[in-house]
Every structure is written in C-alpha cells, then in structure tokens.
Write a protein that holds these residues in place. Structure first.
Motif, PDB file in Angstrom:
ATOM      1  N   ALA A  67     -95.054 -63.416 -12.697  1.00 46.14           N
ATOM      2  CA  ALA A  67     -94.182 -64.014 -13.721  1.00 46.14           C
ATOM      3  C   ALA A  67     -93.404 -65.230 -13.231  1.00 46.14           C
ATOM      4  O   ALA A  67     -93.328 -66.246 -13.947  1.00 46.14           O
ATOM      5  CB  ALA A  67     -93.231 -62.952 -14.280  1.00 46.14           C
ATOM      6  N   PRO A  68     -92.804 -65.219 -12.028  1.00 41.73           N
ATOM      7  CA  PRO A  68     -92.079 -66.413 -11.584  1.00 41.73           C
ATOM      8  C   PRO A  68     -92.950 -67.648 -11.390  1.00 41.73           C
ATOM      9  O   PRO A  68     -92.433 -68.776 -11.378  1.00 41.73           O
ATOM     10  CB  PRO A  68     -91.460 -65.966 -10.246  1.00 41.73           C
ATOM     11  CG  PRO A  68     -91.356 -64.489 -10.351  1.00 41.73           C
ATOM     12  CD  PRO A  68     -92.571 -64.079 -11.128  1.00 41.73           C
ATOM     13  N   PHE A  69     -94.267 -67.470 -11.242  1.00 41.68           N
ATOM     14  CA  PHE A  69     -95.141 -68.618 -11.072  1.00 41.68           C
ATOM     15  C   PHE A  69     -95.164 -69.510 -12.311  1.00 41.68           C
ATOM     16  O   PHE A  69     -95.602 -70.665 -12.241  1.00 41.68           O
ATOM     17  CB  PHE A  69     -96.571 -68.160 -10.759  1.00 41.68           C
ATOM     18  CG  PHE A  69     -96.823 -67.926  -9.294  1.00 41.68           C
ATOM     19  CD1 PHE A  69     -97.310 -68.929  -8.489  1.00 41.68           C
ATOM     20  CD2 PHE A  69     -96.560 -66.700  -8.727  1.00 41.68           C
ATOM     21  CE1 PHE A  69     -97.538 -68.719  -7.141  1.00 41.68           C
ATOM     22  CE2 PHE A  69     -96.778 -66.462  -7.385  1.00 41.68           C
ATOM     23  CZ  PHE A  69     -97.268 -67.476  -6.581  1.00 41.68           C
ATOM     24  N   ALA A  70     -94.703 -69.001 -13.437  1.00 37.75           N
ATOM     25  CA  ALA A  70     -94.730 -69.793 -14.660  1.00 37.75           C
ATOM     26  C   ALA A  70     -93.854 -71.044 -14.554  1.00 37.75           C
ATOM     27  O   ALA A  70     -94.180 -72.092 -15.105  1.00 37.75           O
ATOM     28  CB  ALA A  70     -94.280 -68.932 -15.847  1.00 37.75           C
ATOM     29  N   TYR A  71     -92.722 -70.933 -13.840  1.00 36.49           N
ATOM     30  CA  TYR A  71     -91.827 -72.099 -13.775  1.00 36.49           C
ATOM     31  C   TYR A  71     -90.879 -72.069 -12.583  1.00 36.49           C
ATOM     32  O   TYR A  71     -90.290 -73.095 -12.238  1.00 36.49           O
ATOM     33  CB  TYR A  71     -91.005 -72.183 -15.068  1.00 36.49           C
ATOM     34  CG  TYR A  71     -90.286 -73.508 -15.256  1.00 36.49           C
ATOM     35  CD1 TYR A  71     -90.996 -74.679 -15.446  1.00 36.49           C
ATOM     36  CD2 TYR A  71     -88.900 -73.555 -15.238  1.00 36.49           C
ATOM     37  CE1 TYR A  71     -90.340 -75.893 -15.616  1.00 36.49           C
ATOM     38  CE2 TYR A  71     -88.232 -74.768 -15.414  1.00 36.49           C
ATOM     39  CZ  TYR A  71     -88.961 -75.930 -15.608  1.00 36.49           C
ATOM     40  OH  TYR A  71     -88.305 -77.124 -15.771  1.00 36.49           O
ATOM     41  N   SER A  72     -90.718 -70.930 -11.927  1.00 36.13           N
ATOM     42  CA  SER A  72     -89.672 -70.794 -10.924  1.00 36.13           C
ATOM     43  C   SER A  72     -89.911 -71.635  -9.677  1.00 36.13           C
ATOM     44  O   SER A  72     -88.986 -71.855  -8.899  1.00 36.13           O
ATOM     45  CB  SER A  72     -89.519 -69.315 -10.526  1.00 36.13           C
ATOM     46  OG  SER A  72     -89.150 -68.537 -11.650  1.00 36.13           O
ATOM     47  N   TRP A  73     -91.134 -72.088  -9.471  1.00 35.15           N
ATOM     48  CA  TRP A  73     -91.432 -72.954  -8.332  1.00 35.15           C
ATOM     49  C   TRP A  73     -90.817 -74.335  -8.479  1.00 35.15           C
ATOM     50  O   TRP A  73     -90.685 -75.088  -7.513  1.00 35.15           O
ATOM     51  CB  TRP A  73     -92.947 -73.110  -8.182  1.00 35.15           C
ATOM     52  CG  TRP A  73     -93.604 -73.474  -9.488  1.00 35.15           C
ATOM     53  CD1 TRP A  73     -94.166 -72.606 -10.385  1.00 35.15           C
ATOM     54  CD2 TRP A  73     -93.731 -74.767 -10.064  1.00 35.15           C
ATOM     55  NE1 TRP A  73     -94.634 -73.286 -11.482  1.00 35.15           N
ATOM     56  CE2 TRP A  73     -94.376 -74.627 -11.316  1.00 35.15           C
ATOM     57  CE3 TRP A  73     -93.364 -76.041  -9.657  1.00 35.15           C
ATOM     58  CZ2 TRP A  73     -94.663 -75.692 -12.159  1.00 35.15           C
ATOM     59  CZ3 TRP A  73     -93.639 -77.126 -10.491  1.00 35.15           C
ATOM     60  CH2 TRP A  73     -94.282 -76.939 -11.723  1.00 35.15           C
ATOM     61  N   SER A  74     -90.441 -74.719  -9.701  1.00 34.42           N
ATOM     62  CA  SER A  74     -90.055 -76.109  -9.979  1.00 34.42           C
ATOM     63  C   SER A  74     -88.766 -76.526  -9.293  1.00 34.42           C
ATOM     64  O   SER A  74     -88.550 -77.715  -9.044  1.00 34.42           O
ATOM     65  CB  SER A  74     -89.929 -76.323 -11.485  1.00 34.42           C
ATOM     66  OG  SER A  74     -88.919 -75.487 -12.028  1.00 34.42           O
ATOM     67  N   SER A  75     -87.882 -75.574  -8.977  1.00 32.31           N
ATOM     68  CA  SER A  75     -86.621 -75.953  -8.335  1.00 32.31           C
ATOM     69  C   SER A  75     -86.871 -76.575  -6.971  1.00 32.31           C
ATOM     70  O   SER A  75     -86.233 -77.562  -6.598  1.00 32.31           O
ATOM     71  CB  SER A  75     -85.700 -74.734  -8.216  1.00 32.31           C
ATOM     72  OG  SER A  75     -86.338 -73.696  -7.496  1.00 32.31           O
ATOM     73  N   VAL A  76     -87.823 -76.006  -6.218  1.00 31.42           N
ATOM     74  CA  VAL A  76     -88.128 -76.540  -4.889  1.00 31.42           C
ATOM     75  C   VAL A  76     -88.808 -77.902  -4.990  1.00 31.42           C
ATOM     76  O   VAL A  76     -88.433 -78.857  -4.311  1.00 31.42           O
ATOM     77  CB  VAL A  76     -89.015 -75.560  -4.105  1.00 31.42           C
ATOM     78  CG1 VAL A  76     -89.336 -76.126  -2.713  1.00 31.42           C
ATOM     79  CG2 VAL A  76     -88.333 -74.212  -3.976  1.00 31.42           C
ATOM     80  N   THR A  77     -89.809 -78.001  -5.844  1.00 30.59           N
ATOM     81  CA  THR A  77     -90.576 -79.246  -5.932  1.00 30.59           C
ATOM     82  C   THR A  77     -89.731 -80.392  -6.466  1.00 30.59           C
ATOM     83  O   THR A  77     -89.894 -81.542  -6.038  1.00 30.59           O
ATOM     84  CB  THR A  77     -91.801 -79.048  -6.829  1.00 30.59           C
ATOM     85  OG1 THR A  77     -91.385 -78.609  -8.128  1.00 30.59           O
ATOM     86  CG2 THR A  77     -92.741 -78.002  -6.239  1.00 30.59           C
ATOM     87  N   GLU A  78     -88.826 -80.122  -7.396  1.00 27.82           N
ATOM     88  CA  GLU A  78     -87.987 -81.185  -7.933  1.00 27.82           C
ATOM     89  C   GLU A  78     -86.962 -81.668  -6.914  1.00 27.82           C
ATOM     90  O   GLU A  78     -86.594 -82.847  -6.900  1.00 27.82           O
ATOM     91  CB  GLU A  78     -87.299 -80.716  -9.213  1.00 27.82           C
ATOM     92  CG  GLU A  78     -88.262 -80.549 -10.378  1.00 27.82           C
ATOM     93  CD  GLU A  78     -87.566 -80.125 -11.656  1.00 27.82           C
ATOM     94  OE1 GLU A  78     -86.322 -80.074 -11.667  1.00 27.82           O
ATOM     95  OE2 GLU A  78     -88.271 -79.842 -12.639  1.00 27.82           O
ATOM     96  N   MET A  79     -86.480 -80.759  -6.059  1.00 32.83           N
ATOM     97  CA  MET A  79     -85.561 -81.168  -5.008  1.00 32.83           C
ATOM     98  C   MET A  79     -86.278 -82.029  -3.969  1.00 32.83           C
ATOM     99  O   MET A  79     -85.744 -83.032  -3.490  1.00 32.83           O
ATOM    100  CB  MET A  79     -84.956 -79.934  -4.339  1.00 32.83           C
ATOM    101  CG  MET A  79     -84.110 -79.070  -5.250  1.00 32.83           C
ATOM    102  SD  MET A  79     -82.531 -79.802  -5.691  1.00 32.83           S
ATOM    103  CE  MET A  79     -81.662 -79.645  -4.148  1.00 32.83           C
ATOM    104  N   ARG A  80     -87.495 -81.659  -3.626  1.00 34.56           N
ATOM    105  CA  ARG A  80     -88.223 -82.372  -2.573  1.00 34.56           C
ATOM    106  C   ARG A  80     -88.774 -83.711  -3.073  1.00 34.56           C
ATOM    107  O   ARG A  80     -88.849 -84.671  -2.297  1.00 34.56           O
ATOM    108  CB  ARG A  80     -89.372 -81.505  -2.051  1.00 34.56           C
ATOM    109  CG  ARG A  80     -88.914 -80.219  -1.375  1.00 34.56           C
ATOM    110  CD  ARG A  80     -90.086 -79.434  -0.833  1.00 34.56           C
ATOM    111  NE  ARG A  80     -90.784 -80.168   0.216  1.00 34.56           N
ATOM    112  CZ  ARG A  80     -91.870 -79.722   0.833  1.00 34.56           C
ATOM    113  NH1 ARG A  80     -92.389 -78.548   0.491  1.00 34.56           N
ATOM    114  NH2 ARG A  80     -92.440 -80.436   1.777  1.00 34.56           N
ATOM    115  N   SER A  81     -89.163 -83.793  -4.338  1.00 32.29           N
ATOM    116  CA  SER A  81     -89.744 -85.031  -4.855  1.00 32.29           C
ATOM    117  C   SER A  81     -88.702 -86.065  -5.267  1.00 32.29           C
ATOM    118  O   SER A  81     -89.021 -87.245  -5.425  1.00 32.29           O
ATOM    119  CB  SER A  81     -90.635 -84.718  -6.063  1.00 32.29           C
ATOM    120  OG  SER A  81     -89.849 -84.236  -7.154  1.00 32.29           O
ATOM    121  N   GLY A  82     -87.451 -85.636  -5.442  1.00 28.61           N
ATOM    122  CA  GLY A  82     -86.413 -86.558  -5.884  1.00 28.61           C
ATOM    123  C   GLY A  82     -86.220 -86.571  -7.390  1.00 28.61           C
ATOM    124  O   GLY A  82     -85.339 -87.272  -7.895  1.00 28.61           O
TER     125      GLY A  82
END
Length: 265
Positions: A67-82
């Motif tokens: 279930a968290p794969f639906a969107y919960s990964w985005s916090s890390v990627t958005e911090m790292r990408s700027g």
C-alpha cells in the motif's frame, strides 16, 4: 495496485479450491445443509472462512508492504530532486507537508479498498450471496467476539463496507506514516522497508511474548492481525484497533510538524 489485484485474485482462487476439496454435494443436502456458510461473504478476504491458507495471509502481510508504494516514496524523491524547494515557494511549508500526508493516506487506502472489493467481486462470481445464519459461526469462525460480527449476521453487505473502510483507513494511516518517515531518511528503500521490518518485529513480540502472559485471548497490537476480520488466537478489541489507527495518524502529524519546524535542514 496491480500486485494487490493479483493477490486478491489468488486468494479468491484459494477459497474456490478449498470449496472444491471440502464443499458440500448439492445432491446430498441432508448431509450438508449449511448453504449460507459457503456464501461469498464467508469466502471474502474480510472473513476468509474457506481460504485461510497461503494467499490469505500473503494478502494481509503483503498489503501492509504494498500500500505505501502508491505514493509514500515521493517524500524522499522530492527532497533529493529539489522539487520540494519548488513547492514550498508556492505555498506555506505546512500546507505542503499536510497535503502530502492526505494524498499518501488516500492513495494507500485506495489500494487496500480496491483490492478487498475486487476479491469480493471474484468470489461472488462463484459463491452465491447467501444470508449468514448464527450457526455459521461453527464453520466460518466468525463468532460474536469478532469485530462487527453482529453486523455480519444481520447485514453482511454493510459488514463488507465497514470492514473495507476500516482496513483501508489502517493502510492509509500506515502509508502516511511511511511518507513522513521519508522526510528524515535519504533513501526510498529505507523509508519503505525499515518500518515494515519494525512491524514484523512487533508481530513477533505480539505473537510469542504477549500470548505467553495469559491463557485467555488478549488484544491484538499488530497491524497485520487487526487487518483481518477473523483471529484464531486473539480477541479483536475495537478500541485497540481504532487506537492504533489514531496513533499512526498522530505520529504522522508529529513528524510532519517536526519537519515543518526544522525547515529544509
């Protein structure tokens, strides 16, 4: 979502196979009169009376991870990408954090809800929608100590709604917590995998240590267990179940507030 649907379908096939092995013979109704025990409501994952085997448990243990794969990964990627920096220049920082929590909650909840309802559709294509009777507890395991058991025997369709609503909210709250943890780690794998391992450790403690303290059923303090509408070893306490959902939401809000206070550091 695709993985969740596959698991829901395999769990439905498992219930059908169980029926083929021990199901009643319609030509001999005197020996097997309990038609209602083989209804789609009893075979549904929310009860799982005729499919509590490999895929039944894989669905619930896997759903917490999927279930968290639906969107919960985005916090890390958005911090790292700027991308995070672009967003907070267009709205107050706290709005960004809590909007992400809401979006993650809805996405994770949707995965669980769609999978559970899909399983109901799958089993309903094979099992009739018989109205449950009180004596079905002998075969389904849905005794009156289970959560919403009285609703199951009086209005099974409403039971499906309530059970799906609770499970989806629990998965949504867990997805929001995973998202908030992602603001404090550097890798997506850490945000998604480490919290899941913590739940497995808690499940181990719940099963082996809590159970050893008493000879009677005690409450569940495991997300994996309270996701299931049926429990063999423990009594599902509604207050405990709702408290766990509230605790997950509170922890998510606390982490979001902490991140908001710390800024981009």
């Amino acid at each position: 979502m695709a993985i969740a649907l596959v698991l829901a379908g395999l769990a439905a096939v498992e219930s059908i196979n169980q029926f083929e092995v021990i199901g009643f013979n319609t030509a001999n109704t005197d020996a097997y009169p309990y038609y209602s025990s083989w209804s789609c409501y009893a075979a549904w994952l929310g009860v799982g009376a005729w499919g509590r085997a490999g895929f039944y448990y894989l669905f619930f243990y896997g759903m917490v991870f999927i279930a968290p794969f639906a969107y919960s990964w985005s916090s890390v990627t958005e911090m790292r990408s700027g991308y995070y920096c672009q967003e907070i220049t267009r709205c107050p920082r706290w709005q960004y954090y809590f909007s992400k929590l809401i979006a993650s909650f809805c996405a994770s909840a949707a995965v669980a809800a769609i999978a559970l309802l899909s399983n109901m559709i799958f089993v309903a294509c094979y099992f009739p929608a018989f109205m449950p009777n009180a004596y079905d507890s002998l075969y389904t395991g849905m005794t009156y100590s289970e959560v919403f058991a009285d609703v199951f025997y009086s209005n099974p369709a409403f039971f499906v709604f309530l059970r799906t609503l609770f499970d989806s909210c629990l998965c949504g709250a867990w997805g929001a917590l995973v998202l908030s943890i992602g603001w404090f780690v550097k890798r997506v794998s850490f945000a998604l995998i480490l919290p899941y391992f913590f739940l497995l450790i808690l499940e181990f403690c719940n099963h082996f240590f809590f159970a050893a303290l008493t000879s009677v059923p005690i409450f569940e303090f495991s997300i994996f267990q309270i996701l299931q509408g049926w429990s063999f070893e423990y009594a599902h306490e509604p207050i405990i179940s709702v408290s766990i959902v509230a605790l997950l939401i509170l922890l998510s809000a606390v982490l979001a507030f902490s991140r908001n206070r710390s800024g981009a550091r």
